[in-house]
Design an enzyme around this catalytic site. Sequence first.
Site, PDB file in Angstrom:
ATOM      1  N   HIS A 244      49.859  81.933  57.844  1.00  0.00           N
ATOM      2  CA  HIS A 244      50.739  83.100  57.997  1.00  0.00           C
ATOM      3  C   HIS A 244      51.295  83.574  56.665  1.00  0.00           C
ATOM      4  O   HIS A 244      51.391  84.761  56.421  1.00  0.00           O
ATOM      5  CB  HIS A 244      51.867  82.804  58.993  1.00  0.00           C
ATOM      6  CG  HIS A 244      52.387  81.414  58.893  1.00  0.00           C
ATOM      7  ND1 HIS A 244      51.835  80.369  59.590  1.00  0.00           N
ATOM      8  CD2 HIS A 244      53.365  80.879  58.134  1.00  0.00           C
ATOM      9  CE1 HIS A 244      52.469  79.256  59.272  1.00  0.00           C
ATOM     10  NE2 HIS A 244      53.398  79.537  58.389  1.00  0.00           N
ATOM     11  N   SER A 315      57.669  74.301  52.660  1.00  0.00           N
ATOM     12  CA  SER A 315      58.164  73.335  53.653  1.00  0.00           C
ATOM     13  C   SER A 315      57.210  72.146  53.767  1.00  0.00           C
ATOM     14  O   SER A 315      56.903  71.699  54.873  1.00  0.00           O
ATOM     15  CB  SER A 315      58.322  73.984  55.035  1.00  0.00           C
ATOM     16  OG  SER A 315      59.214  75.044  54.989  1.00  0.00           O
ATOM     17  N   HIS A 318      59.621  68.525  52.103  1.00  0.00           N
ATOM     18  CA  HIS A 318      60.782  68.112  52.903  1.00  0.00           C
ATOM     19  C   HIS A 318      60.370  67.249  54.105  1.00  0.00           C
ATOM     20  O   HIS A 318      61.212  66.616  54.716  1.00  0.00           O
ATOM     21  CB  HIS A 318      61.616  69.329  53.337  1.00  0.00           C
ATOM     22  CG  HIS A 318      61.098  70.063  54.533  1.00  0.00           C
ATOM     23  ND1 HIS A 318      61.906  70.773  55.384  1.00  0.00           N
ATOM     24  CD2 HIS A 318      59.836  70.203  55.026  1.00  0.00           C
ATOM     25  CE1 HIS A 318      61.180  71.312  56.336  1.00  0.00           C
ATOM     26  NE2 HIS A 318      59.928  70.991  56.144  1.00  0.00           N
ATOM     27  N   GLU A 347      61.476  75.787  49.464  1.00  0.00           N
ATOM     28  CA  GLU A 347      62.203  74.706  50.140  1.00  0.00           C
ATOM     29  C   GLU A 347      63.698  75.002  50.165  1.00  0.00           C
ATOM     30  O   GLU A 347      64.209  75.728  49.305  1.00  0.00           O
ATOM     31  CB  GLU A 347      62.015  73.385  49.370  1.00  0.00           C
ATOM     32  CG  GLU A 347      60.603  72.812  49.391  1.00  0.00           C
ATOM     33  CD  GLU A 347      60.281  72.048  50.663  1.00  0.00           C
ATOM     34  OE1 GLU A 347      61.096  72.055  51.608  1.00  0.00           O
ATOM     35  OE2 GLU A 347      59.203  71.428  50.708  1.00  0.00           O
ATOM     36  N   GLU A 374      66.798  67.105  53.842  1.00  0.00           N
ATOM     37  CA  GLU A 374      66.735  68.222  52.910  1.00  0.00           C
ATOM     38  C   GLU A 374      67.416  67.777  51.618  1.00  0.00           C
ATOM     39  O   GLU A 374      68.262  66.892  51.632  1.00  0.00           O
ATOM     40  CB  GLU A 374      67.428  69.453  53.500  1.00  0.00           C
ATOM     41  CG  GLU A 374      66.746  69.997  54.751  1.00  0.00           C
ATOM     42  CD  GLU A 374      65.319  70.461  54.520  1.00  0.00           C
ATOM     43  OE1 GLU A 374      64.933  70.733  53.362  1.00  0.00           O
ATOM     44  OE2 GLU A 374      64.557  70.536  55.513  1.00  0.00           O
TER      45      GLU A 374
HETATM   46  C1  LIG Z   1      56.109  71.937  58.043  1.00  0.00           C
HETATM   47  S1  LIG Z   1      54.442  72.502  58.100  1.00  0.00           S
HETATM   48  C2  LIG Z   1      54.454  73.801  56.876  1.00  0.00           C
HETATM   49  C3  LIG Z   1      53.368  74.819  57.116  1.00  0.00           C
HETATM   50  C4  LIG Z   1      53.463  76.051  56.201  1.00  0.00           C
HETATM   51  N1  LIG Z   1      53.404  75.695  54.798  1.00  0.00           N
HETATM   52  C5  LIG Z   1      54.734  76.805  56.486  1.00  0.00           C
HETATM   53  O1  LIG Z   1      55.690  76.699  55.712  1.00  0.00           O
HETATM   54  O2  LIG Z   1      54.807  77.487  57.506  1.00  0.00           O
HETATM   55  C6  LIG Z   1      53.612  71.209  57.244  1.00  0.00           C
HETATM   56  C7  LIG Z   1      52.124  71.435  57.100  1.00  0.00           C
HETATM   57  O3  LIG Z   1      51.568  70.339  56.360  1.00  0.00           O
HETATM   58  C8  LIG Z   1      50.321  70.040  56.923  1.00  0.00           C
HETATM   59  N2  LIG Z   1      49.950  68.661  56.561  1.00  0.00           N
HETATM   60  C9  LIG Z   1      50.499  67.513  57.016  1.00  0.00           C
HETATM   61  N3  LIG Z   1      49.903  66.466  56.437  1.00  0.00           N
HETATM   62  C10 LIG Z   1      48.962  66.958  55.597  1.00  0.00           C
HETATM   63  C11 LIG Z   1      48.029  66.376  54.692  1.00  0.00           C
HETATM   64  N4  LIG Z   1      47.955  65.045  54.534  1.00  0.00           N
HETATM   65  N5  LIG Z   1      47.231  67.191  53.959  1.00  0.00           N
HETATM   66  C12 LIG Z   1      47.310  68.548  54.103  1.00  0.00           C
HETATM   67  N6  LIG Z   1      48.178  69.161  54.939  1.00  0.00           N
HETATM   68  C13 LIG Z   1      48.994  68.381  55.676  1.00  0.00           C
HETATM   69  C14 LIG Z   1      50.514  70.240  58.408  1.00  0.00           C
HETATM   70  O4  LIG Z   1      49.299  70.388  59.094  1.00  0.00           O
HETATM   71  C15 LIG Z   1      51.383  71.506  58.433  1.00  0.00           C
HETATM   72  O5  LIG Z   1      50.600  72.663  58.474  1.00  0.00           O
END
Ligand SMILES: C[S@@+](CC[C@H](N)C(=O)[O-])C[C@H]1O[C@@H](n2cnc3c(N)ncnc32)[C@H](O)[C@@H]1O
Length: 410
Positions: A244, A315, A318, A347, A374
């Site tokens: 997005h 994000s 965090h 963040e 946070e």
């Molecule tokens: C809190 S969401 C943030 C998504 C996006 N950056 C946003 O702010 O809307 C955390 C993202 O990290 C991804 N994620 C978690 N572990 C991961 C990894 N080991 N490698 C890559 N992405 C990862 C998740 O799939 C998720 O899309």
Amino acid sequence: MASQSISAILEHIASAGKAYENNEPGSKEALIDQSRALIASLEIPSEFLQRTFWAEPALSAIIRLAVDVKLFQYLEDAGEAGICANVLSEKTGVDVVLLQRLARHLVAMYIISFHHGTFHATPLSNSLARENYQHSISFCYDAARPSFNGFPSFFQRTQYKSPPLGSLSGPFQEAHKSQLPFFEWLVATPPHLQYFDSFMSVYRAGKPNWFDPGFYPVTERLIDGFDASKQGVLLVDVGGGKGHDVAAFVAQHTCSQQQQQQQHLPGRVVLQDREPVIASVMAAAKANELPFEAQAHDFFTPQPIKGARAYLLHSILHDWSDEDGIKILENLVPALQRDYSRVLLNEIVVSEEKPTLAVTSMDLMMLAHFAVRERTEAEWKGILEKAGLRIVNIYTYPGVAESLIEAELA
Ligand SMILES: C[S@@+](CC[C@H](N)C(=O)[O-])C[C@H]1O[C@@H](n2cnc3c(N)ncnc32)[C@H](O)[C@@H]1O
């Protein structure tokens, strides 16, 4: 923060109201905040209990039920004519007496309206009828809320000690009787991954993005000085979810470039996330229709795209303990080109002086789901330094919880 008198709150509401009429950034959030302060000052304890422990839990439960029976969709379909209880009961399959009681509470809480004998949608209920919000309601109710409900017994058991940062036996694991980390649980328990990704795509919708005018100066800091040779990469969104952010970034910057008679962004824009997330992004869009490139990448492994102008982590850190956050950054550092590549952390930077509801509620989400917190500016500085980076500047926007921390190789 010292508590204010009712007349002082009313004065603040009046001045925030004027600012709102003048479209001043942050004025809407100030109005909402002062309205909450007004309620907190006016309510007597019995009213507070009624609202907090009856009205609000009942509201979220009814909204979750509304997802299952498509209540908001039927109200939207009815348009301006509205819909009477009998017809709404037939369509939803909820018996008419129960339906009237549930819908009346939605009216009392200003989610829908009732006049001339019929229930009516509102702009809010129409938004809640969209698929992304329906998924978000399911995520918040089914996955997140049980973690909060378990706080009193969880912390009684830990003798009111914070769980070790990043612990795998936090409130979330206790509530869901699982030993999996949050992200692994999402994948293992469909459709929670899909619901969570939808939630991430909308939970800040309507708020200015880091790349909007007046926030982070994209042209000055990223596009000026961009090296377009060798089909350079302008932006990598590391852990960008469904894309997005990058989709909006591309839309905004392609458009402003067109005004200058150019058709394209100056460089490539790449979305990275875990394999199942990228697979769902690719499945949802024919690959050639995506306005950005998509690549599966585990951010605990070395960053494969070298020398991009900017790496965005929105994000991301965090969600992780300091140790894991440093590992994520250390996997990024070798890809950075000195005096060129920028690391952008979108963040929350916690203010001790004036914590807002957006900040404290996100902090508690982090405690509930990841046993993390946070961070303040000093804490961000510490993590970045340990990974070999330094903060160049921190950009903020009124009324937006997340800042944009720009960092580079130390
Ligand atoms: C809190 S969401 C943030 C998504 C996006 N950056 C946003 O702010 O809307 C955390 C993202 O990290 C991804 N994620 C978690 N572990 C991961 C990894 N080991 N490698 C890559 N992405 C990862 C998740 O799939 C998720 O899309």
